[in-house]
Design a protein around this motif. Structure first.
Motif, PDB file in Angstrom:
ATOM      1  N   PRO A 113       0.826  -1.217   0.000  1.00 37.36           N
ATOM      2  CA  PRO A 113       0.000   0.000   0.000  1.00 37.36           C
ATOM      3  C   PRO A 113       0.858   1.264   0.000  1.00 37.36           C
ATOM      4  CG  PRO A 113       0.091  -0.902   2.201  1.00 37.36           C
ATOM      5  CD  PRO A 113       0.837  -1.870   1.317  1.00 37.36           C
ATOM      6  N   TYR A 114       1.615   1.429  -1.084  1.00 44.91           N
ATOM      7  CA  TYR A 114       2.579   2.530  -1.141  1.00 44.91           C
ATOM      8  C   TYR A 114       2.220   3.539  -2.225  1.00 44.91           C
ATOM      9  CZ  TYR A 114       5.923  -0.136   1.777  1.00 44.91           C
ATOM     10  OH  TYR A 114       6.545  -0.817   2.788  1.00 44.91           O
ATOM     11  N   TRP A 115       0.957   3.815  -2.392  1.00 50.03           N
ATOM     12  CA  TRP A 115       0.554   4.747  -3.435  1.00 50.03           C
ATOM     13  C   TRP A 115       1.253   6.098  -3.285  1.00 50.03           C
ATOM     14  CZ3 TRP A 115      -1.659   3.844  -7.870  1.00 50.03           C
ATOM     15  CH2 TRP A 115      -2.535   2.767  -8.023  1.00 50.03           C
ATOM     16  N   ILE A 116       1.491   6.752  -4.415  1.00 48.06           N
ATOM     17  CA  ILE A 116       1.961   8.138  -4.414  1.00 48.06           C
ATOM     18  C   ILE A 116       0.734   9.014  -4.195  1.00 48.06           C
ATOM     19  CG2 ILE A 116       3.002   9.963  -5.815  1.00 48.06           C
ATOM     20  CD1 ILE A 116       4.515   7.738  -7.354  1.00 48.06           C
ATOM     21  N   PRO A 117       0.686   9.793  -3.121  1.00 49.11           N
ATOM     22  CA  PRO A 117      -0.526  10.567  -2.820  1.00 49.11           C
ATOM     23  C   PRO A 117      -1.020  11.438  -3.976  1.00 49.11           C
ATOM     24  CG  PRO A 117       0.946  10.603  -0.945  1.00 49.11           C
ATOM     25  CD  PRO A 117       1.698   9.934  -2.057  1.00 49.11           C
ATOM     26  N   GLN A 118      -0.079  12.030  -4.718  1.00 42.68           N
ATOM     27  CA  GLN A 118      -0.513  12.915  -5.810  1.00 42.68           C
ATOM     28  C   GLN A 118      -1.302  12.147  -6.868  1.00 42.68           C
ATOM     29  OE1 GLN A 118       0.411  16.364  -5.479  1.00 42.68           O
ATOM     30  NE2 GLN A 118      -1.405  16.418  -6.782  1.00 42.68           N
ATOM     31  N   LEU A 119      -0.947  10.896  -7.095  1.00 42.79           N
ATOM     32  CA  LEU A 119      -1.694  10.084  -8.060  1.00 42.79           C
ATOM     33  C   LEU A 119      -3.115   9.827  -7.551  1.00 42.79           C
ATOM     34  CD1 LEU A 119       0.753   7.252  -9.263  1.00 42.79           C
ATOM     35  CD2 LEU A 119      -0.068   9.231 -10.562  1.00 42.79           C
ATOM     36  N   VAL A 120      -3.230   9.476  -6.287  1.00 47.14           N
ATOM     37  CA  VAL A 120      -4.547   9.206  -5.704  1.00 47.14           C
ATOM     38  C   VAL A 120      -5.392  10.478  -5.713  1.00 47.14           C
ATOM     39  CG1 VAL A 120      -5.769   8.398  -3.642  1.00 47.14           C
ATOM     40  CG2 VAL A 120      -3.555   7.400  -4.254  1.00 47.14           C
ATOM     41  N   ASP A 121      -4.713  11.599  -5.515  1.00 44.29           N
ATOM     42  CA  ASP A 121      -5.414  12.886  -5.471  1.00 44.29           C
ATOM     43  C   ASP A 121      -5.913  13.303  -6.854  1.00 44.29           C
ATOM     44  OD1 ASP A 121      -6.416  15.100  -4.208  1.00 44.29           O
ATOM     45  OD2 ASP A 121      -4.524  16.161  -4.071  1.00 44.29           O
ATOM     46  N   ASP A 122      -5.110  13.038  -7.868  1.00 48.12           N
ATOM     47  CA  ASP A 122      -5.412  13.560  -9.214  1.00 48.12           C
ATOM     48  C   ASP A 122      -6.204  12.603 -10.097  1.00 48.12           C
ATOM     49  OD1 ASP A 122      -3.992  15.805  -8.536  1.00 48.12           O
ATOM     50  OD2 ASP A 122      -2.158  15.231  -9.616  1.00 48.12           O
ATOM     51  N   VAL A 123      -6.070  11.314  -9.854  1.00 47.18           N
ATOM     52  CA  VAL A 123      -6.649  10.323 -10.773  1.00 47.18           C
ATOM     53  C   VAL A 123      -7.812   9.590 -10.107  1.00 47.18           C
ATOM     54  CG1 VAL A 123      -6.166   8.247 -12.135  1.00 47.18           C
ATOM     55  CG2 VAL A 123      -4.387   9.993 -11.847  1.00 47.18           C
ATOM     56  N   ASP A 124      -8.870   9.389 -10.834  1.00 48.13           N
ATOM     57  CA  ASP A 124     -10.011   8.621 -10.333  1.00 48.13           C
ATOM     58  C   ASP A 124      -9.699   7.127 -10.463  1.00 48.13           C
ATOM     59  OD1 ASP A 124     -12.437   7.567  -9.573  1.00 48.13           O
ATOM     60  OD2 ASP A 124     -13.466   8.080 -11.451  1.00 48.13           O
ATOM     61  N   ILE A 125      -8.875   6.642  -9.552  1.00 48.31           N
ATOM     62  CA  ILE A 125      -8.433   5.252  -9.640  1.00 48.31           C
ATOM     63  C   ILE A 125      -9.597   4.303  -9.378  1.00 48.31           C
ATOM     64  CG2 ILE A 125      -6.836   3.536  -8.678  1.00 48.31           C
ATOM     65  CD1 ILE A 125      -4.923   5.857  -8.021  1.00 48.31           C
ATOM     66  N   CYS A 126     -10.466   4.655  -8.451  1.00 48.63           N
ATOM     67  CA  CYS A 126     -11.618   3.785  -8.160  1.00 48.63           C
ATOM     68  C   CYS A 126     -12.483   3.613  -9.400  1.00 48.63           C
ATOM     69  CB  CYS A 126     -12.449   4.385  -7.029  1.00 48.63           C
ATOM     70  SG  CYS A 126     -11.648   4.318  -5.415  1.00 48.63           S
ATOM     71  N   GLY A 127     -12.815   4.707 -10.048  1.00 52.89           N
ATOM     72  CA  GLY A 127     -13.670   4.631 -11.229  1.00 52.89           C
ATOM     73  C   GLY A 127     -13.000   3.908 -12.375  1.00 52.89           C
ATOM     74  N   THR A 128     -11.699   4.115 -12.512  1.00 54.66           N
ATOM     75  CA  THR A 128     -10.980   3.495 -13.616  1.00 54.66           C
ATOM     76  C   THR A 128     -10.816   1.998 -13.419  1.00 54.66           C
ATOM     77  OG1 THR A 128      -9.735   5.537 -13.958  1.00 54.66           O
ATOM     78  CG2 THR A 128      -8.824   3.537 -14.921  1.00 54.66           C
ATOM     79  N   GLU A 129     -10.492   1.595 -12.211  1.00 55.46           N
ATOM     80  CA  GLU A 129     -10.164   0.184 -11.973  1.00 55.46           C
ATOM     81  C   GLU A 129     -11.367  -0.676 -11.598  1.00 55.46           C
ATOM     82  OE1 GLU A 129      -7.227  -0.686 -12.854  1.00 55.46           O
ATOM     83  OE2 GLU A 129      -6.627   1.406 -13.117  1.00 55.46           O
ATOM     84  N   LEU A 130     -12.386  -0.088 -10.988  1.00 59.03           N
ATOM     85  CA  LEU A 130     -13.518  -0.891 -10.533  1.00 59.03           C
ATOM     86  C   LEU A 130     -14.821  -0.566 -11.261  1.00 59.03           C
ATOM     87  CD1 LEU A 130     -12.959  -0.930  -6.655  1.00 59.03           C
ATOM     88  CD2 LEU A 130     -12.166  -2.560  -8.379  1.00 59.03           C
ATOM     89  N   GLY A 131     -14.903   0.590 -11.858  1.00 61.81           N
ATOM     90  CA  GLY A 131     -16.134   0.965 -12.545  1.00 61.81           C
ATOM     91  C   GLY A 131     -16.624   2.319 -12.078  1.00 61.81           C
ATOM     92  N   SER A 132     -17.407   2.928 -12.907  1.00 63.70           N
ATOM     93  CA  SER A 132     -17.799   4.316 -12.661  1.00 63.70           C
ATOM     94  C   SER A 132     -18.675   4.494 -11.429  1.00 63.70           C
ATOM     95  CB  SER A 132     -18.513   4.882 -13.890  1.00 63.70           C
ATOM     96  OG  SER A 132     -19.591   4.036 -14.255  1.00 63.70           O
ATOM     97  N   GLU A 133     -19.245   3.403 -10.922  1.00 64.32           N
ATOM     98  CA  GLU A 133     -20.090   3.559  -9.737  1.00 64.32           C
ATOM     99  C   GLU A 133     -19.283   3.552  -8.432  1.00 64.32           C
ATOM    100  OE1 GLU A 133     -20.480  -0.973 -10.505  1.00 64.32           O
ATOM    101  OE2 GLU A 133     -19.853   0.799 -11.591  1.00 64.32           O
ATOM    102  N   TRP A 134     -17.984   3.335  -8.557  1.00 64.22           N
ATOM    103  CA  TRP A 134     -17.117   3.336  -7.378  1.00 64.22           C
ATOM    104  C   TRP A 134     -16.413   4.675  -7.253  1.00 64.22           C
ATOM    105  CZ3 TRP A 134     -16.827  -0.758  -3.994  1.00 64.22           C
ATOM    106  CH2 TRP A 134     -17.346  -1.978  -4.426  1.00 64.22           C
TER     107      TRP A 134
END
Lengths: 227, 91
Positions: A113-134
């Protein structure tokens, strides 16, 4: 006039009753872990210059549970895959799957669990990886969780944890949260945690474009009407 | 006339979903009660396809809002996709 007043009162009671039965399903995803070897190549001075490049890096690094389930099955035969015509898995099979995916994520993919915070802040990782309802949980979401909810989440993760140390990250209750002011913060879903929401700890070099080794996992939220 | 006023207020309350007696102008946090949860068990169609650029994973990954199996016990909320679900009532 009395009839009109009675009608109004009846409407009020009916409206209240309808709101009292607004059931909903709240779903907290398994962690989306990054492959840290991918992240390490793109942090600090090498951090992407554009949002599109950030999204590409996040997607290249992200590992979701369902992909791991399939990819890990060959090396971890205790994983049970579900085919279209198969009956639902038993609780024991679901538990084994979760524990083995946790183990495999680390052993085979160097996922931590070593995400780069700026990536989590800027990118909709939930929507991209799990679907738009996440989506990323918000501070407001966490505020609606009850003591029972926190206890339920902890009990579930404690029960499914098989004791494998390397997979331990997968059971973390410390998560990324979108704060009310729009900033990225840490939420602690542990029962009784205080404070529940707090600033992110420092990354390895103190900037938001380097990875964070705080045991903070990216879990996504899905809320749907149960009607 | 006062009856009409009461009726209008009652209808307005119903339509806006306001909490009676909140008083301070803020929306109170939802009062929730957790119920027995049910895992969502659906097959994975194609997780590899979900990782293709430009593909919305929700198209190929299982939906999460349709409970299929009701179970009890500490893992009652665990689902095939690794998520944990619980049902609650928003009062």
């Amino acid at each position: 006039m009395k009839t009109l007043a009675m009608t109004g009162l009846a409407l009020l009671i009916l409206g209240s009753a309808a709101r009292a039965t607004a059931d909903e399903w709240v779903t907290v995803s398994a962690p989306i872990f990054p492959q840290v070897l991918v992240l390490y190549e793109h942090e600090g001075a090498n951090f992407p210059a554009t949002i599109d490049e950030e999204a590409a890096v996040a997607h290249a690094a992200a590992l979701n549970f369902q992909s791991l389930l399939v990819e890990c099955q060959a090396d971890y035969p205790g994983i049970t895959l579900l085919g279209p015509e198969d009956p639902p898995l038993t609780p024991e099979q679901l538990t084994a799957n979760f524990d083995l995916v946790a183990q495999c994520s680390y052993e085979k993919h160097t996922a931590k669990p070593y995400w780069i915070p700026q990536l989590v802040d800027d990118v909709d990782i939930c929507g991209t990886e799990l679907g738009s309802e996440w989506r990323l949980p918000t501070e407001e979401d966490i505020a609606t969780f009850t003591d029972e909810d926190f206890a339920f989440l902890q009990e579930t993760l404690t029960t499914v944890a098989g004791g494998d140390w390397w997979g331990g990250f997968y059971f973390s209750l410390r998560i990324f949260v979108r704060a009310s002011d729009g900033s990225l913060v840490m939420g602690d879903l542990t029962p009784g945690a205080a404070p529940r929401i707090q600033p992110l700890p420092s990354t390895v070099n103190g900037t938001a474009t380097s990875h964070l080794e705080g045991g903070i996992v990216l879990r996504c939220l899905h809320v749907a009407s149960a009607e | 006339m006062r009856s009409i006023g009461v009726l209008a207020s009652a209808i307005a309350l119903v339509l806006c979903g306001c909490e009676v007696g909140a008083g301070d102008g803020t929306v109170p946090p939802a009062q929730v009660r957790m119920e027995a949860s049910a895992p969502v068990v659906q097959p994975v169609l194609s997780p590899e396809a979900a990782r293709e650029p430009g593909v919305d994973p929700s198209v190929v990954l299982p939906a999460v809002d349709t409970p299929v199996v009701v179970a009890t016990g500490p893992t009652a909320g665990l689902q095939y996709d690794g998520s944990i679900a619980f049902r609650r009532v928003v009062k």
